[in-house]
Design a protein around this motif. Sequence first.
Motif, short mmCIF file in Angstrom:
data_model
loop_
_atom_site.label_atom_id
_atom_site.label_comp_id
_atom_site.label_asym_id
_atom_site.label_seq_id
_atom_site.Cartn_x
_atom_site.Cartn_y
_atom_site.Cartn_z
N VAL A 19 35.25 42.03 35.89
CA VAL A 19 35.46 40.90 37.13
C VAL A 19 35.01 41.99 38.28
N LEU A 20 34.48 41.43 39.47
CA LEU A 20 34.19 42.30 40.73
C LEU A 20 34.52 41.23 41.57
N LEU A 21 35.33 41.67 42.53
CA LEU A 21 35.72 40.98 43.76
C LEU A 21 35.70 41.66 44.81
N PRO A 22 34.90 41.03 45.91
CA PRO A 22 34.60 41.70 47.14
C PRO A 22 35.92 41.95 48.06
N LEU A 23 36.00 42.84 48.62
CA LEU A 23 37.06 43.31 49.55
C LEU A 23 36.60 43.30 50.83
N ALA A 24 37.20 42.82 52.02
CA ALA A 24 36.80 42.60 53.54
C ALA A 24 36.24 43.78 53.95
N GLN A 25 34.83 43.80 54.46
CA GLN A 25 33.84 44.62 54.80
C GLN A 25 34.24 45.49 56.35
N LEU B 262 46.71 51.48 31.10
CA LEU B 262 46.56 50.96 32.27
C LEU B 262 46.03 52.10 33.18
N LEU B 263 44.76 52.01 33.94
CA LEU B 263 44.15 52.81 34.36
C LEU B 263 43.64 52.42 35.85
N ALA B 264 44.13 53.37 36.97
CA ALA B 264 43.95 52.59 38.50
C ALA B 264 43.49 54.13 39.11
N GLU B 265 42.45 54.01 39.84
CA GLU B 265 41.76 55.18 40.43
C GLU B 265 41.57 54.71 41.78
N ASP B 266 42.16 55.70 42.64
CA ASP B 266 42.19 55.78 44.18
C ASP B 266 42.11 54.55 44.68
N LEU B 267 43.11 53.58 44.36
CA LEU B 267 43.31 52.31 45.02
C LEU B 267 43.84 52.33 46.27
N PRO B 268 43.54 51.55 47.30
CA PRO B 268 44.45 51.75 48.80
C PRO B 268 45.84 51.06 48.30
N ALA B 269 46.71 51.51 49.43
CA ALA B 269 48.12 51.01 49.16
C ALA B 269 47.99 49.36 49.37
N ASP B 270 47.10 48.78 49.98
CA ASP B 270 47.03 47.31 49.86
C ASP B 270 45.60 46.89 49.71
N HIS C 118 50.00 44.15 47.59
CA HIS C 118 50.61 45.54 47.59
C HIS C 118 50.33 46.21 46.13
N THR C 119 49.52 47.22 46.02
CA THR C 119 48.84 47.83 45.05
C THR C 119 49.83 48.33 44.05
N HIS D 167 41.30 48.54 33.30
CA HIS D 167 40.84 49.73 34.40
C HIS D 167 40.62 49.21 35.70
N LEU D 168 41.22 49.53 36.76
CA LEU D 168 41.22 48.80 37.99
C LEU D 168 40.63 50.06 39.13
N GLN D 169 39.34 49.82 39.64
CA GLN D 169 38.86 50.82 40.50
C GLN D 169 38.17 50.09 41.89
N ILE D 170 38.09 50.83 42.71
CA ILE D 170 37.24 50.31 43.96
C ILE D 170 35.61 50.94 43.63
N THR D 171 34.68 49.99 43.74
CA THR D 171 33.29 50.33 43.69
C THR D 171 32.61 50.94 44.92
N PRO D 172 31.51 51.55 44.86
CA PRO D 172 31.02 51.95 46.19
C PRO D 172 30.64 50.75 47.31
N ALA D 173 30.34 49.65 46.51
CA ALA D 173 30.07 48.68 47.44
C ALA D 173 31.42 48.05 47.97
N ARG D 174 32.46 48.50 47.87
CA ARG D 174 33.73 48.04 48.44
C ARG D 174 34.19 46.77 47.63
N GLN D 175 34.24 46.81 46.37
CA GLN D 175 34.54 45.72 45.62
C GLN D 175 35.72 46.22 44.48
N LEU D 176 36.81 45.23 44.01
CA LEU D 176 37.76 45.63 43.35
C LEU D 176 37.18 45.32 41.85
N GLN D 177 37.02 46.43 41.03
CA GLN D 177 36.51 46.03 39.82
C GLN D 177 37.56 46.08 38.63
#
Length: 503
Positions: free
Chosen positions: A216-222, A105-113, A80-81, A144-154
């Motif tokens: 750190v780059l972590l892939p999300l489910a595609q 602490l910066l968070a950009e357009d993170l999904p709810a989960d 839960h974000t 800084h937490l954000q979602i990259t165009p490649a659907r990764q949590l950065q």
Amino acid sequence: MQRPAPSDAQTVALLGHDLRATLSEVIGGLLLIERDLPPSAPRAHLARTQAASAAMALLLDSALALLGPTPIGPIPIGLHTEHLLNSLRLRWQTRATEQGITLDLLAEDLPADLPLDPAGIERILANLLNNALRHADAATITCHLQITPARQLQITVQDQGKGFDAATLARLSSPEAATSTPGAGLGLHIVRQIACDMGGQISAANHPAGGAQVVVLLPLAQPPAPQPAPAPAEPGPAEPGPLQGRRVLVAAANDSARQRLSGDLTSLGAQVSAAADGLKVLKHLTQARFDALLIDIDMPHTSAVEVIRHIRSQPGPLAHLPILAITADHSRAPDTALRAAGADAVLCTALARADTLCAALTQVLHRKPGVEPAMPQIEPAQFQDLLDMAGPKMAAELLDHLQKDLRAAKRALLSAAQGPDWLEVRRQTHVMIALAGTAGANLLHQLAQSMNALAHQPVPDNDSLQRLLPQTLEHLDMLINFIDHKSANPIQHFPQAPAQEQT
């Protein structure tokens, strides 16, 4: 690490339960202390300790999972974000302030989960922020937490300290150069190992403006790739649909949902009638014969539970009408109130295609009349393992303690929900998480976790609490009744020694 022998694993499992329960008491006690403190008291320190205790409980669950099945139950994958961000503020911003450091602490357009392991994310952030706080001096740290165009949590952590020395950067660039010495890059090696296990990667460098930066780059489910449209088939005689000739009554208050379901069933060959509320469902059933009923959980005027109970109380064939309850809310798919009322199955239609709906309805249509739907609430083997570990002499006492604790938690939760008193909701759901996990009541365990996560939000939603509460109490009552039944004769829970053959 060598897996311990089964007897050792059982011992650790029980110890883990006790530790988990103790942590729940620590968290609950801190909540009570916080509630009674005057406004001038240092509440930030309590909030930081609460967040750290919750993180410790999460890490303990993750460690026990390495031992194999335990009474704690399955470890949920899903973050839960808002809970993550709130924990970072409580735990790390407070600590940074104590050291005279600013933590942005910066968070950009993170999904709810986020579909990531909460324990893994906790360990990554803890190691990165610990390192940054040690080396930042009296300056600023940015997380800084954000979602990259490649659907990764950065995750980017940057400080304004002295930066990395050449030896540390060299060790980080070499997978073989692992270290176990604190102060020699151990934290970053832990981060790299966790990131690799999660399919991600880590990079470290000295920022041009000064200080260290770790990414750190972590892939999300595609999302599933779009399938090419099939080539148009040659025209021919129409094949009968799998529900050809079946008369189905569709009940849903939402117009678009009702039309979509009716269209799907019609395309499968069914003859469909529709109703917008519970009273119209009952009227339809008195005027015509149907082979099945699809009914939405959320019905106006007369609820779905009331409709189903009325149908099951009728004489004759109507009492055996196959009923498939439907909901667009995934969290309510295992709704025990509907199953207890007599629904044959509950289907989440949020992502269900026509073939999924057809399969669920076909299964309901082919059930044998008079056979009660299966309602597994307890993992029998897990509960039996718990009793086996307690031993015949202690089983009755164990069940008695479980009963008393469950009933006390139920009373306290009902009282807390009236306000609601969110601090008490958090305390009691911590207790329920530990008790349900111990007993193998996995659905209750999940519901308690959902309610606990809700109570930890900065502005908890009372409507969501009132939706979760009936399901949670239903599962809690079923667990209490289950233990009541088991307590009637605890000796029968244990396997009898086989009789020796006569020679």
